[in-house]
Write a protein that holds these residues in place. Structure first.
Motif, PDB file in Angstrom:
ATOM      1  N   LEU A  23      31.293  72.945  35.266  1.00 36.81           N
ATOM      2  CA  LEU A  23      30.591  71.537  35.051  1.00 36.81           C
ATOM      3  C   LEU A  23      29.901  71.427  34.248  1.00 36.81           C
ATOM      4  CD1 LEU A  23      32.915  68.922  35.627  1.00 36.81           C
ATOM      5  CD2 LEU A  23      31.080  68.256  37.191  1.00 36.81           C
ATOM      6  N   ARG A  24      28.916  71.555  34.700  1.00 35.26           N
ATOM      7  CA  ARG A  24      27.416  70.951  33.966  1.00 35.26           C
ATOM      8  C   ARG A  24      27.032  71.824  33.208  1.00 35.26           C
ATOM      9  NH1 ARG A  24      24.181  69.657  39.416  1.00 35.26           N
ATOM     10  NH2 ARG A  24      25.658  71.801  40.513  1.00 35.26           N
ATOM     11  N   MET A  54      34.170  69.213  26.557  1.00 33.20           N
ATOM     12  CA  MET A  54      33.561  70.636  27.894  1.00 33.20           C
ATOM     13  C   MET A  54      34.730  70.704  27.746  1.00 33.20           C
ATOM     14  SD  MET A  54      31.686  67.432  30.579  1.00 33.20           S
ATOM     15  CE  MET A  54      31.988  68.764  32.089  1.00 33.20           C
ATOM     16  N   LEU A  95      19.364  77.757  37.726  1.00 32.43           N
ATOM     17  CA  LEU A  95      19.023  79.155  38.535  1.00 32.43           C
ATOM     18  C   LEU A  95      19.937  80.338  38.800  1.00 32.43           C
ATOM     19  CD1 LEU A  95      15.538  80.056  39.013  1.00 32.43           C
ATOM     20  CD2 LEU A  95      16.314  80.808  40.905  1.00 32.43           C
TER      21      LEU A  95
ATOM     22  N   ASP B  70      20.321  66.654  42.984  1.00 30.91           N
ATOM     23  CA  ASP B  70      21.915  68.274  42.341  1.00 30.91           C
ATOM     24  C   ASP B  70      23.123  67.667  42.127  1.00 30.91           C
ATOM     25  OD1 ASP B  70      20.305  70.241  41.088  1.00 30.91           O
ATOM     26  OD2 ASP B  70      19.559  71.064  43.082  1.00 30.91           O
ATOM     27  N   ILE B  74      25.725  65.836  39.337  1.00 27.88           N
ATOM     28  CA  ILE B  74      27.403  66.087  38.850  1.00 27.88           C
ATOM     29  C   ILE B  74      28.194  64.590  38.559  1.00 27.88           C
ATOM     30  CG2 ILE B  74      29.699  66.600  40.176  1.00 27.88           C
ATOM     31  CD1 ILE B  74      28.170  67.451  42.450  1.00 27.88           C
ATOM     32  N   THR B  76      26.912  63.065  36.052  1.00 27.70           N
ATOM     33  CA  THR B  76      26.144  63.261  34.645  1.00 27.70           C
ATOM     34  C   THR B  76      27.626  64.653  34.551  1.00 27.70           C
ATOM     35  OG1 THR B  76      23.856  63.008  35.528  1.00 27.70           O
ATOM     36  CG2 THR B  76      24.468  63.333  33.673  1.00 27.70           C
ATOM     37  N   ALA B  77      27.974  65.110  34.533  1.00 20.31           N
ATOM     38  CA  ALA B  77      28.840  65.872  33.705  1.00 20.31           C
ATOM     39  C   ALA B  77      29.783  65.528  33.949  1.00 20.31           C
ATOM     40  CB  ALA B  77      28.507  67.244  34.186  1.00 20.31           C
ATOM     41  N   GLN B  78      30.812  65.083  34.547  1.00 20.87           N
ATOM     42  CA  GLN B  78      31.587  64.326  34.897  1.00 20.87           C
ATOM     43  C   GLN B  78      31.685  62.393  33.421  1.00 20.87           C
ATOM     44  OE1 GLN B  78      32.286  62.520  38.609  1.00 20.87           O
ATOM     45  NE2 GLN B  78      32.842  64.737  39.752  1.00 20.87           N
ATOM     46  N   GLN B  80      30.536  63.326  30.901  1.00 18.98           N
ATOM     47  CA  GLN B  80      31.043  63.578  29.280  1.00 18.98           C
ATOM     48  C   GLN B  80      32.059  64.266  29.411  1.00 18.98           C
ATOM     49  OE1 GLN B  80      28.447  64.751  27.601  1.00 18.98           O
ATOM     50  NE2 GLN B  80      29.795  66.174  26.037  1.00 18.98           N
ATOM     51  N   SER B 122      40.469  82.383  38.309  1.00 16.19           N
ATOM     52  CA  SER B 122      39.017  82.473  38.855  1.00 16.19           C
ATOM     53  C   SER B 122      38.905  81.200  39.879  1.00 16.19           C
ATOM     54  CB  SER B 122      37.666  81.828  37.490  1.00 16.19           C
ATOM     55  OG  SER B 122      37.454  80.926  37.192  1.00 16.19           O
ATOM     56  N   PHE B 124      36.135  79.102  40.405  1.00 10.21           N
ATOM     57  CA  PHE B 124      34.980  78.520  39.709  1.00 10.21           C
ATOM     58  C   PHE B 124      35.977  77.117  39.439  1.00 10.21           C
ATOM     59  CE2 PHE B 124      34.028  80.355  35.797  1.00 10.21           C
ATOM     60  CZ  PHE B 124      33.628  79.368  35.231  1.00 10.21           C
ATOM     61  N   LEU B 125      37.060  77.642  39.227  1.00  7.24           N
ATOM     62  CA  LEU B 125      37.812  76.658  37.976  1.00  7.24           C
ATOM     63  C   LEU B 125      38.513  76.184  38.862  1.00  7.24           C
ATOM     64  CD1 LEU B 125      37.480  76.330  35.147  1.00  7.24           C
ATOM     65  CD2 LEU B 125      39.333  78.204  34.266  1.00  7.24           C
ATOM     66  N   ARG B 128      36.816  73.473  40.198  1.00  3.33           N
ATOM     67  CA  ARG B 128      36.029  71.817  39.422  1.00  3.33           C
ATOM     68  C   ARG B 128      38.067  71.353  38.790  1.00  3.33           C
ATOM     69  NH1 ARG B 128      32.414  74.288  40.005  1.00  3.33           N
ATOM     70  NH2 ARG B 128      33.212  72.318  41.408  1.00  3.33           N
ATOM     71  N   ASP B 131      37.174  68.134  39.638  1.00  8.28           N
ATOM     72  CA  ASP B 131      36.461  66.827  39.203  1.00  8.28           C
ATOM     73  C   ASP B 131      36.984  66.088  38.448  1.00  8.28           C
ATOM     74  OD1 ASP B 131      33.544  67.710  40.396  1.00  8.28           O
ATOM     75  OD2 ASP B 131      33.321  69.508  39.541  1.00  8.28           O
ATOM     76  N   ASP B 307      22.794  74.602  43.095  1.00 13.36           N
ATOM     77  CA  ASP B 307      22.695  75.119  42.187  1.00 13.36           C
ATOM     78  C   ASP B 307      21.267  75.378  41.985  1.00 13.36           C
ATOM     79  OD1 ASP B 307      25.497  75.158  41.864  1.00 13.36           O
ATOM     80  OD2 ASP B 307      25.994  73.205  40.149  1.00 13.36           O
ATOM     81  N   THR B 308      20.471  74.390  41.685  1.00 17.71           N
ATOM     82  CA  THR B 308      19.548  74.836  41.277  1.00 17.71           C
ATOM     83  C   THR B 308      18.368  74.681  42.086  1.00 17.71           C
ATOM     84  OG1 THR B 308      19.592  72.108  40.604  1.00 17.71           O
ATOM     85  CG2 THR B 308      19.609  74.268  38.648  1.00 17.71           C
ATOM     86  N   GLU B 309      16.824  75.141  41.510  1.00 14.14           N
ATOM     87  CA  GLU B 309      16.131  75.045  42.605  1.00 14.14           C
ATOM     88  C   GLU B 309      15.623  73.839  42.743  1.00 14.14           C
ATOM     89  OE1 GLU B 309      13.940  77.132  44.976  1.00 14.14           O
ATOM     90  OE2 GLU B 309      15.599  78.972  44.090  1.00 14.14           O
ATOM     91  N   GLN B 345      19.048  80.132  46.995  1.00 13.30           N
ATOM     92  CA  GLN B 345      18.915  80.545  45.664  1.00 13.30           C
ATOM     93  C   GLN B 345      17.785  81.428  45.199  1.00 13.30           C
ATOM     94  OE1 GLN B 345      21.225  79.798  43.046  1.00 13.30           O
ATOM     95  NE2 GLN B 345      21.380  77.602  44.942  1.00 13.30           N
TER      96      GLN B 345
END
Lengths: 95, 582
Positions: A23-24, A54, A95, B70, B74, B76-78, B80, B122, B124-125, B128, B131, B307-309, B345
């Motif tokens: 997604l992101r 996207m 990351l 973080d 999610i 913000t991406a939605q 888009q 997959s 991960f998809l 989604r 979402d 997903d991120t630090e 992470q």
């Protein structure tokens, strides 16, 4: 007069972030692509996605380690390819 | 009656009517429009997209504020996804050429992508798909002007049953109305699990396919202790659970009356009851339960499930919120306790043979000073907002404690030279979780301000038992005499030096053990907010002499089984009204 033949710039990119093109990252890539005027497509195993969409990027199902071919043609193709390659290399800032 | 087994991720029992929260079943009118209406229909959709865009931005901001940037990202991406050119042109085509209504077009296009994602190989998809449905629902809400099936405004209490829940959905639940959560998918580390625990909603996840066997309105029992679910339970099962729940409820209501009273024994000895918190939002909840402060603020949530630090700002905002919410009451922030069963992470390069004896907790922090400094900077920056204290987990050697303190000093100097206000003095403590630290405590004691005993790890390291290993889990007993002796020694050394010892492991949540600890001289217990009322009741029912007599006897017993039986028997005699709880 329009040029009769436009050169296609292409480059292979590897998905490096552990979460893949989810997604992101897909959102970030689509936003970046809208800043350029050239055509931008990404291909994985014969499936082609429009970089500005996207949802089509996500449909590629590219996970970590996938190799994608980026193809651009148009006036700012070179700089677009550079910018997108940087985004892949920075692992989409995740990351 | 249908009995199912899932993974218990948030404790508690609920009996009630099921509400099947099935996003696939969102019903919209499949209606067609006339050729003349296409332009206005398209305009209606464009306006709705703008409204949905604002709604998602708003949801992103609120989520960032409560649960971190973080999770907020999610949404913000939605946003888009809403303006995706492909989705847009497909909807345009359906309206102009096929004469679909805007609602019909939206549901058609989004359902197509969600279905494609779900079928993807997959995982991960596949995840989604949730979402995509989230965005679809937001857009349909904007179009119709009325909320879709949402749980924000539930009229009646219900047990929410779903295939899976999105982070947005779970965070928006009203804990007063949602009695319990049960999902087909999910695991112990998922967002639903973490959020449900934080909100104290009983939850069972990972049940597997069963939605075809349940309908909204069916009677359901969710047992969040054992991970069990009963659909249309028989009378005997229902009676059993109703009885237990009523007994519990009546105790809970009696206990809540104690909220504003201190935890003081009948002969006037004050015991501080602090809360163990994981999410910034729990600080408020712990005050409602009558906590004297936060005795253990676990900071790992910033790392887990993201997903991120987290950035320094993410840390800072979380700490600031807890310190402000606690209004000057003490807040003990434990630095990162990652590693072993909790990974962020920063994963080790090589898988470890013995992760609990490996690079975890303070060892991991000291090995990654750049990661550690970010957290320490954020703690120091937030510290002036309240009574902030810092503690390092799993300290084994004096060298480790000194290195951590050295880093703290150097970060303090950096901040001072940058002109940032930091507290003139900050209490720095250590967690006692390793027997080596207890044996060396007389040497540590000059350099530390306080000690907090983490009984979970102390038990595991003393008895050499991995409690996540089923074959030896029965050997894991916090009341083992060996563990009690280590606690006793720790308490004696700290009190001789005029310093405090608190106990913050799960042991403090058990009323019998809490009284034992008070009898051993412990005056500060840190426990799950939900356990504060019952522990307060136990302490207010006894004299210090009774606790000391319990401790004197327990410390002379030879086995964990004897200690446990003795303590349960004592509790039944001293505070019979709460024994049902135990």
């Amino acid at each position: 007069m329009e040029p009769t033949h436009t050169e296609v710039v292409s480059r292979d990119l590897t998905v490096q972030n552990p979460e893949g093109l989810h997604l992101r990252p897909a959102g970030k890539l689509a936003r970046l692509a809208t800043e350029y005027n050239c055509s931008l497509e990404l291909e994985r195993c014969g499936q082609v996605a429009d970089c500005r969409s996207m949802i089509s990027l996500m449909t590629l199902g590219a996970s970590q380690g996938s190799v994608l071919t980026l193809r651009a043609s148009g006036p700012d193709a070179d700089s677009a390819v550079e910018a997108i390659a940087r985004l892949f290399e920075s692992r989409f800032d995740e990351l | 009656m249908l009995e199912l087994q899932g993974i218990a991720v948030s404790p508690g029992v609920a009996v009630g009517k099921a509400l099947v929260f099935d996003r696939e079943g969102y019903s919209i009118d499949r209606c067609l429009i006339s050729k003349e209406e296409t332009a206005s229909e398209w305009q209606r959709l464009v306006t709705a997209v703008e409204r949905a865009h604002r709604a998602l931005a708003d949801r992103g901001e609120k989520t960032s504020a409560s649960w971190g940037a973080d999770l907020g990202g999610i949404f913000t991406a939605q946003q888009q996804l809403l303006v995706d050119p492909h989705i847009r042109s497909e909807m345009d085509h359906l309206i102009r050429d096929n004469l679909y209504s805007a609602e019909y077009a939206v549901s058609e296009v989004f359902a197509k992508y969600a279905a494609a994602f779900r079928k993807a190989s997959s995982s991960f998809l596949a995840e989604r798909a949730a979402d995509v449905r989230d965005v679809e629902r937001t857009l349909l809400e904007a179009l119709t002007g009325k909320p879709a099936q949402t749980l924000k405004s539930l009229m009646n209490e219900a047990i929410v049953v779903s295939h899976d829940l999105t982070p947005g959905e779970t965070a928006s639940f009203d804990p007063e109305k949602v009695l319990a959560i049960c999902t087909e998918a999910g695991g112990p580390g998922g967002h639903t699990a973490i959020v449900a625990r934080g909100m104290e909603i009983p939850a069972v996840v990972g049940v597997g396919n069963f939605l075809h066997n349940i309908r909204s309105g069916d009677e359901v029992i969710i047992d969040g202790h054992l991970g069990r679910i009963f659909v249309s339970p028989d009378q005997a099962t229902l009676d059993r659970y109703r009885e237990r729940r009523m007994a519990r409820a009546s105790i809970v209501s009696q206990l809540s009356e104690l909220k504003d009273f201190p935890a003081t024994t009948t002969d006037g000895v004050r015991v501080e009851l602090m809360a163990n918190v994981e999410f910034p939002n729990e600080a408020q909840a712990s005050l409602t339960r009558g906590a004297d402060g936060v005795g253990l603020y676990r900071t790992e949530f910033l790392y887990l499930g993201h997903d991120t630090e987290p950035s320094e700002e993410d840390h800072y905002l979380a700490y600031l919120k807890v310190l402000k919410d606690m209004q000057g009451r003490p807040v003990v922030i434990r630095t990162l306790d990652l590693g072993a069963d909790k990974m962020g992470q920063t994963r080790p390069i090589e898988p470890e043979n013995n992760p609990f004896l490996g690079l975890r907790s303070i060892r991991l922090s000291l090995r990654n000073p750049s990661l550690f400094r970010v957290q320490v900077r954020a703690i120091l920056r937030a510290a002036c907002a309240g009574d902030c204290r810092i503690m390092f987990p799993m300290v084994t050697t004096l060298d480790e404690f000194r290195s951590a303190k050295f880093l703290l000093r150097s970060v303090t100097e950096d901040l001072v030279s940058e002109g940032v206000r930091v507290p003139s003095s900050l209490q720095v403590g250590m967690m006692v979780e390793v027997p080596a630290a207890v044996l060396m405590l007389d040497r540590f004691i000059e350099e530390i301000d306080f000690v907090s005993i983490g009984t979970n790890d102390l038990t595991q390291y003393t008895l050499a038992v991995d409690r996540s290993n089923d074959s030896v889990a029965d050997l894991y007993q916090a009341c083992d005499p060996a563990v009690l002796r280590l606690i006793q020694r720790t308490q004696q050394i700290t009190s001789e030096h005029g310093k405090s010892t608190s106990v913050c492991g799960e042991m403090s949540n058990n009323p019998a053990y809490a009284l034992l600890l008070v009898g051993m001289g412990i005056r500060t217990l840190s426990l799950a907010p939900s356990a504060i009322p019952v522990i307060k009741k136990a302490i207010r029912s006894v004299t210090l002499g009774q606790c000391e007599a319990m401790a004197w006897r327990a410390l002379r017993l030879g086995t964990a089984r004897e200690v446990d039986a003795f303590l349960m028997n004592q509790l039944a005699g001293l505070v019979p009204e709460i024994v049902l709880q135990a």
